[in-house]
Scaffold this motif. Sequence first.
Motif, mmCIF file in Angstrom:
data_model
loop_
_atom_site.group_PDB
_atom_site.id
_atom_site.type_symbol
_atom_site.label_atom_id
_atom_site.label_comp_id
_atom_site.label_asym_id
_atom_site.label_seq_id
_atom_site.Cartn_x
_atom_site.Cartn_y
_atom_site.Cartn_z
ATOM 1 N N TRP A 51 6.844 -13.101 4.959
ATOM 2 C CA TRP A 51 6.510 -11.724 4.437
ATOM 3 C C TRP A 51 5.878 -11.744 3.038
ATOM 4 N N VAL A 52 5.068 -10.725 2.873
ATOM 5 C CA VAL A 52 4.568 -10.275 1.600
ATOM 6 C C VAL A 52 4.749 -8.844 1.277
ATOM 7 N N VAL A 53 5.454 -8.570 0.282
ATOM 8 C CA VAL A 53 5.764 -7.186 0.006
ATOM 9 C C VAL A 53 5.504 -6.971 -1.476
ATOM 10 N N GLY A 54 5.039 -5.895 -1.794
ATOM 11 C CA GLY A 54 4.987 -5.082 -2.954
ATOM 12 C C GLY A 54 3.469 -4.560 -3.538
ATOM 13 N N PRO A 55 2.462 -5.341 -3.163
ATOM 14 C CA PRO A 55 1.302 -4.818 -3.632
ATOM 15 C C PRO A 55 0.971 -3.173 -3.510
ATOM 16 N N GLY A 56 0.800 -2.400 -4.463
ATOM 17 C CA GLY A 56 0.521 -0.842 -4.212
ATOM 18 C C GLY A 56 1.524 0.003 -3.708
ATOM 19 N N LEU A 57 2.989 -0.569 -3.715
ATOM 20 C CA LEU A 57 3.913 0.249 -2.895
ATOM 21 C C LEU A 57 4.262 1.500 -3.696
ATOM 22 N N GLY A 78 0.762 -1.067 0.145
ATOM 23 C CA GLY A 78 -0.161 -0.044 -0.117
ATOM 24 C C GLY A 78 0.608 1.198 -0.066
ATOM 25 N N SER A 79 0.252 2.424 -0.496
ATOM 26 C CA SER A 79 0.755 3.667 -0.295
ATOM 27 C C SER A 79 -0.424 4.476 -0.159
ATOM 28 N N ALA A 80 0.160 6.026 -0.414
ATOM 29 C CA ALA A 80 -0.978 6.973 -0.098
ATOM 30 C C ALA A 80 -2.030 6.799 -1.453
ATOM 31 N N ARG A 81 -1.408 6.295 -2.320
ATOM 32 C CA ARG A 81 -1.979 6.451 -3.808
ATOM 33 C C ARG A 81 -2.922 5.112 -3.791
ATOM 34 N N TYR A 82 -2.386 3.983 -3.378
ATOM 35 C CA TYR A 82 -3.214 2.969 -3.276
ATOM 36 C C TYR A 82 -3.219 2.076 -2.053
ATOM 37 N N PRO A 83 -3.909 2.778 -1.162
ATOM 38 C CA PRO A 83 -4.302 2.066 0.352
ATOM 39 C C PRO A 83 -5.155 0.777 0.074
ATOM 40 N N GLY A 84 -5.814 0.648 -1.030
ATOM 41 C CA GLY A 84 -6.677 -0.582 -1.403
ATOM 42 C C GLY A 84 -5.927 -1.605 -1.500
ATOM 43 N N ALA A 85 -4.824 -1.281 -2.022
ATOM 44 C CA ALA A 85 -4.033 -2.688 -2.388
ATOM 45 C C ALA A 85 -3.413 -3.133 -0.699
ATOM 46 N N ALA A 86 -3.311 -2.603 -0.067
ATOM 47 C CA ALA A 86 -2.974 -3.125 1.449
ATOM 48 C C ALA A 86 -4.154 -3.769 2.062
ATOM 49 N N VAL A 87 -5.240 -3.298 2.010
ATOM 50 C CA VAL A 87 -6.334 -3.876 2.348
ATOM 51 C C VAL A 87 -6.718 -5.183 1.817
ATOM 52 N N LEU A 88 -6.685 -5.318 0.390
ATOM 53 C CA LEU A 88 -6.891 -6.651 -0.296
ATOM 54 C C LEU A 88 -5.875 -7.645 -0.052
ATOM 55 N N ALA A 89 -4.562 -7.268 0.214
ATOM 56 C CA ALA A 89 -3.606 -8.177 0.571
ATOM 57 C C ALA A 89 -3.447 -8.832 2.096
ATOM 58 N N VAL A 90 -4.008 -8.013 2.840
ATOM 59 C CA VAL A 90 -4.216 -8.322 4.186
ATOM 60 C C VAL A 90 -5.548 -9.069 4.506
ATOM 61 N N GLY A 91 -6.449 -9.117 3.556
ATOM 62 C CA GLY A 91 -7.840 -9.613 3.743
ATOM 63 C C GLY A 91 -7.673 -11.216 3.211
#
Length: 494
Positions: free
Chosen positions: A309-315, A253-266
């Motif tokens: 670890w998972v790294v990358g979605p929406g960074l 996730g990032s300021a531009r792509y916060p949804g990527a973090a939500v989806l990856a955590v889900g």
Amino acid sequence: MRTAYRVETVRAAERALMARLPEGTLMARAAAGLAAVCARLLRPSGGTYGARVVLLVGGGDNGGDALFAGARLARRGAGVTALLLSPERAHRAGLAALRAAGGRVVDPEGEPERATDALRRARLVVDGVVGIGGRGGLRPAAARLLAAVDTDEALVVAVDLPSGVEADTGEVTGEAVHADVTVTFGTHKPGLLVDPARQHAGGVRLVDIGLRPHLPARPDVIAWEDADVAALLPRPAAETDKYRRGVVGVAAGSARYPGAAVLAVGGALCGGAGAVRYVGPATDAVIARYPEALVSAGPPHRAGRVQAWVVGPGLGTEPAAGELVDDVLAADVPVLVDADGLRWLDRERSLGRAAPTVLTPHAGEAAALLGSSREEVEAARLAAVRELARRYGATVLLKGSTTLVAGPDDEPVRVNATGTGWLATAGSGDVLSGLVGSLLAAGLGAMDAASVGAHVHGLAGGLAAAPPSASTVGEALTAAWSHLLGHQPAPVER
């Protein structure tokens, strides 16, 4: 589990089997199986008796299989016409059997109108043009004949493999048959499981001709089925705590792509791990949707204990994203790198890791890693996933119409058999990353975690698309777990 072998291996097994059998037995078995499938396909439209069947016959054994099968159908009352693309090379015994059964033989070059008329009136067309040894697309004469088939009226059945596709690679380099059904003999071939060739095969029917004892234990490609995946699903025992189930870290996730973090955590929370630690700027969004997540401002190495670890979605593409990827790759636990994380992946860092690394690119990201084009990756998916795994010393899950999983140690490539076009939507890959990361944290090896994750993800997509559809990621993945658990014995309570 479906297994597939390269042509060279299949040929060797056929030679070993034929050495033990009377001459012609293997072809008779193949023809009998082919004819039986054709008869079943004709049943809904009136049955075999009186049905117009056209055989497209090339030279060699593939054409022989078609001719002997045609003879069987003719003896059951079908009107069978064989169009010989190479009359001088047609299988002589097969031709004799067809003629003896009342079938007709036409040379399309000498009688083009008769050949075209037969194809336009056919209820079933058998593609016996080129077998598993064929290379390149269809020759012009075969392509012209196929263009005359009324595909609204006739079913097309391919013998062993649709003509024009590559058996070993799944590549399609020219004109190729689009079959409704492919009847393959002895074992699957890689091209029947991998796109783009898979899309030409239609439904695949495997005919047992006795080849199995002569094939090596290790196939080239495998496709898991529900029962195979169910056997690997993590299931907590009575004494299990969240750390024994595994804790997965998600840096996304990032300021531009916060949804990527939500989806990856889900995806991670639904994947079997005991807890998820989130690191990144989308803390508020994550907690609002998943209050059970453990959040941290970072950096990852200070987030607390994790098993993967998972790294990358929406960074995003800012330099800070690269620093985050480097921090995660320094951890001595399995790491999954996806999406923007792949932009910052250093090959030497990947090769130097002791713990497993999993990469989950789509075709465009794979092309960037390989220095090729997206079109080249899509055309040769097997070669691309194998080369990525070798080059980066990682397990690679290549997403796409057929998702492939390859390891760095030349083990069989795994083809995911689930999925739907409905998964082609933004955020779908983020859910997959979290899911696979959770399976890594739960203790599955890299190949197993990637394979199980892809299967469950594809199954969830199909269940979500079918009514009554799931409304959330959690509902879809829970439905997929429930479906698979039906293939696994329940634990005994003590």
